[in-house]
Design a protein around this motif. Structure first.
Motif: not given
Length: 860
Positions: A375, A378, A387-388, A403-404, A406-407, A420
């Motif tokens: 989190t 990210a 982003p990511r 990572i997805t 967390a976003e 993002g």
């Protein structure tokens, strides 16, 4: 070069093995980037930073992975320079900064440097950055490597270096644009390694066992007595440090001082353990976590006692739990720990595990990015503009699913927008010197809690959960009360952090950039009591961990994330309908009350604040299910996985379609209860697709289930309550391509005309049969004279004949009738003519009329 006073490298590097590589180091620095590999004890952390500072002239920043290592390195360098920290050598850690106008070398933690980069990526006034202990593969250091590699594209004058005891030098060099690698050889003195395994297991379900800690303490005391030297004992965590220290103090005499070393201790106690023994002082045993493994040196140590254990981050994504688990250390860590004993002279290492265990240890510890909650990362990546981590050069990319996820968490917290990118709140939170969740709770809590002391109230909670305080019975309000009155350990440290966070929370928000999105102001929270206000702050940090009791009197709670967990049996929080949970851990047995998890830190929460803090998780939805032939619909309101209300309503067409499709998806195509016509059409189309491909549609189960809305949904209506009533064959025909559909009967006919004058059904292979063949089962007499085997799908696939007896039992299987009549038929005739004398078995099947009748019937 600068005219400022230079560091005296001859004095600073005196006696250090790294001085032998001084010319090579200076040549590497001159290129603008470098990678230094040097085993522990060679002095790289002592000599390389001032060497770099002398060359670049401006401010040099050097990272150390832990606060205690930062202070120890700064103190040692300042002492060698004949100054005090805050002069030419300064340092910065969270909550403490000693830097002056004359500072040319600043040592800091990776987190401090990362936030400086986010605030100003150009790092004005900084001439060089050196990342130390890169081999530890901490999340922040990994990100810094990638970010600094990008900064060098903008600032060619910025010197960037990476140092480590053991690392993949080639990979780091590539990341830093082919930086030269300087390899400093080991200069360890003779080292004796022995093993002292425990008769009891090292670990059980709760962690390190008490019996093992007893054995470890006895082993360390005995080894120190035999060597009469200073000792360093490695254990995995702060709890084990304290327990082993307590045991050792009961085992050693007054001539031995036992000291603890871990990150939760006050700075003065840490400095005492790392400062070395002064003349006339008793021998020492320092019990330490991995902080002393590679990032700092404890002077005077000639004996190492190693438990062979370490703490690593593990993420349970299914239960939304992350935490530290105790596991075997890596072989690299074991070697580094043992090497501590031979840095300054001959030494001894005692490994308190079996020699055979060493082979089973992993070669290296996994990088933190592969198993941590991402989190924070990210949000940093979003603020960096990647982003990511897309297109950011990293040694190890973050796992895509993590990572997805967390976003998505950041989006629910209002810290990133739909694309993002950071919101104004996200940009502010990312630069705050605490975790992202804690920072969001601090900022929003200061703004939304009732009362004049809202900022202080939010800061109290955040200061408690961002440090390593442990609430008894998971009761955070009780812990806060003990901290306020000074009864809890670490109360002074907590007060300092509370006051610092209060000041941060009261600082005005920086101006919103034109490109940053803003969200509407959220309504104020309602809690008036201190305990419920603590819960409100936790809920702002982790809305997905808002929890409601599963039933009256239960100690089991359902979290909005879907996880079930139990309060400890003796918790003062029992009886609260709603809780805000900060920490939850896996557990078994009675403590978990059958849930598999236990709450470790929580606070009461009012229902109103549960809805306000968890507003993004509130859903009102209509659900429908097909069961027992009837579609039943309900209107449901929920906070994440917590159902608040559910009411039955009359089903409509909008309910029926998704309900039926959901059942089909759940049960597969078998759930469609296809009739023979539908199954036959499915098989025919599958064969055509197999042989001809597009535009003929694929008929495998995965494809058809993925496209239910295209071919099956149009067949549904509000009156559809049973899957068996569906016209599946008609639905499949909607997939036929046009105008090719007119060829269907020619390519794959349902029946085959045979010489007897009738037709036989063609059984097509199952759609998933890669080499399946169409089969015609027919009495042998009906195909007399048929020489050429019929072929389907534009003559690509021969029909496989199952030739049957008059009793319709198989006699032969062939796709070459000509060969059959000329050969195997004779044996069949010889065997069958006596068994079935009423049926024709001619010697010449080529000229005999094909028939389904007996000889007598033929005569008539």
């Amino acid at each position: 070069m600068t005219s400022s006073p230079r560091f005296d490298l001859d004095t600073i590097g005196a006696g250090l093995p790294v001085t032998g590589a001084r010319d090579e180091l200076e040549a590497a620095v001159a290129t603008g980037s470098m990678v230094v590999t040097a085993p522990p004890g060679t002095g790289k952390t002592t000599l390389v930073p001032p060497l770099v500072a002398n060359h670049v002239g401006g401010l040099t920043l050097v990272t150390q992975p832990r606060r205690v290592a930062v202070r120890a390195a700064a103190r040692r360098l300042a002492t060698l320079d004949g100054t005090a920290p805050g002069g030419p050598v300064g340092f910065t850690v969270r909550g403490q900064r000693e830097v002056g106008r004359s500072t040319r070398l600043e040592i800091l933690t990776p987190g401090v440097l990362l936030r400086r980069l986010l605030a100003d990526p150009e790092l004005p006034g900084v001439a060089a950055v050196v990342l130390d202990e890169v081999h530890e593969r901490s999340l922040e250091t990994d990100l810094l490597l990638g970010m600094l590699a990008e900064v060098r594209q903008l600032r060619e004058d910025l010197m960037v270096g990476a140092m480590s005891a053991t690392l993949d030098a080639a990979a780091v060099s590539t990341l830093l644009d082919a930086a030269p690698v300087v390899d400093v050889p080991s200069a360890l003195h003779p080292l004796t390694v022995s093993y002292a395994p425990s008769p009891s297991p090292r670990l059980d379900a709760r962690g390190v066992t008490r019996d093992y800690l007893d054995h470890l303490a006895r082993t360390a005391a005995r080894a120190q007595r035999e060597t009469a030297t200073d000792a360093l004992v490695f254990v995995p965590g702060a709890r084990e440090v304290d327990e082993v220290v307590s045991r050792l103090r009961g085992l050693v005499g007054p001539g031995v001082e036992v000291l603890a070393l871990h990150g939760r201790l006050p700075a003065a106690q840490q400095d005492r353990a790392t400062g070395g023994r002064r003349p006339g002082e008793p021998s020492r045993i320092v019990v330490s976590t991995a902080v002393a493994e590679s990032s700092l040196t404890v002077p005077g140590v000639r004996l190492v006692v190693d438990a062979g254990l370490s703490r690593q981050v593990r993420r349970d994504r299914g239960r939304d739990m992350s935490g530290l688990v105790t596991v075997s250390a890596s072989r690299a860590a074991a070697e580094q720990r043992a090497g501590r004993a031979a840095r300054q002279g001959p030494g001894a290492a005692v490994r308190v595990f079996a020699e055979s265990d060493l082979a089973g240890m992993p070669a290296q510890s996994p990088p933190e990015i592969s198993g941590a909650d991402l989190t924070d990362a990210a949000l940093w990546l979003a603020c960096w503009g990647t982003p990511r981590a897309d297109d950011l050069p990293l040694l190890t990319p973050p796992p895509r699913a993590e990572i997805t996820s967390a976003e998505a968490t950041l989006h629910s917290l209002g810290l990133v927008d739909d694309a993002g990118r950071p919101t104004a709140s996200g940009a502010r939170v990312a630069r705050m010197p605490i975790g992202v969740r804690e920072a969001r709770a601090l900022v929003d809590g200061a703004r939304r809690l009732p009362g004049l002391d809202a900022a202080r109230g939010a800061a109290e909670v955040v200061a408690a959960v961002s440090d390593d305080h442990r609430p008894v019975g998971a009761d955070l309000p009780r812990l806060l009360q003990d901290l306020r009155t000074g009864r809890a350990p670490g109360a002074d440290r907590w007060r300092r952090e509370r006051d610092r966070l209060t000041r941060i929370a009261q600082e005005p928000a920086p101006p919103t950039g034109a490109t940053l999105a803003t969200r509407p102001s959220a309504p104020p929270l309602t809690a008036s009591g201190a305990a419920e206000q603590a819960g409100a702050v936790l809920a702002l940090a982790r809305p997905e961990r808002i929890a409601r009791r599963t039933s009256a009197g239960a100690r089991t709670y359902l979290l909005a994330s879907g996880t079930r967990a139990a309060l400890p049996e003796d918790s003062g929080l029992r009886g609260n309908e709603w809780l805000a949970v900060w920490e939850v851990q896996r557990a078994q047995g009675r403590a978990a009350d059958g849930t598999g998890a236990v709450l470790r830190a929580a606070a009461p929460l009012t229902e109103e604040d549960a809805f306000l803090a968890g507003a993004d998780l509130l859903v009102s939805e209509r659900t429908a299910q097909l069961g027992n032939g009837t579609v039943r619909a309900r209107e449901r309101r929920a906070l994440g996985a917590i159902e608040l209300a559910s009411t039955p309503v009359a089903a409509t067409a909008q309910d029926t379609v998704p309900a039926v499709l959901a059942q089909v998806r759940a049960r597969g195509l078998a759930g469609l209860e296809m009739n023979d016509a539908a199954r036959a059409l499915l098989a025919r189309l599958a064969l055509i697709h197999r042989e001809l491909g597009a535009p003929w549609p694929a008929m495998d189960e995965a494809t058809l289930l993925a496209e239910l809305e295209t071919w099956l949904a149009p067949q549904l209506s509000a009156r559809t309550t049973r899957v068996a009533s569906l016209d599946v064959a008609g639905a499949l025909r909607t997939l036929l391509p046009w105008p090719e559909a007119s060829e269907l009967s020619a390519l794959a006919p349902e029946r085959l005309a045979i010489p007897s004058g009738s037709t036989a059904r063609i059984d097509y292979p199952e759609p998933d049969a890669e080499d399946g063949r169409p089969v015609v089962a027919v009495k042998l007499q009906e195909v007399f004279g048929l020489a050429e085997t019929p072929r389907l799908v534009r003559d690509r696939v021969p029909v496989l004949f199952h030739l049957l007896s008059p009793a319709r039992r198989p006699l032969a299987v062939t796709d070459d009738l000509r060969s059959f009549w000329d050969g195997p038929y004779r044996e069949v005739r010889k065997e069958m003519r006596g068994r079935y004398p009423r049926h024709p078995w001619p010697e010449d099947p080529w000229t005999a009329p094909a028939t389904a009748r007996t000889k007598r019937a033929q005569g008539r």
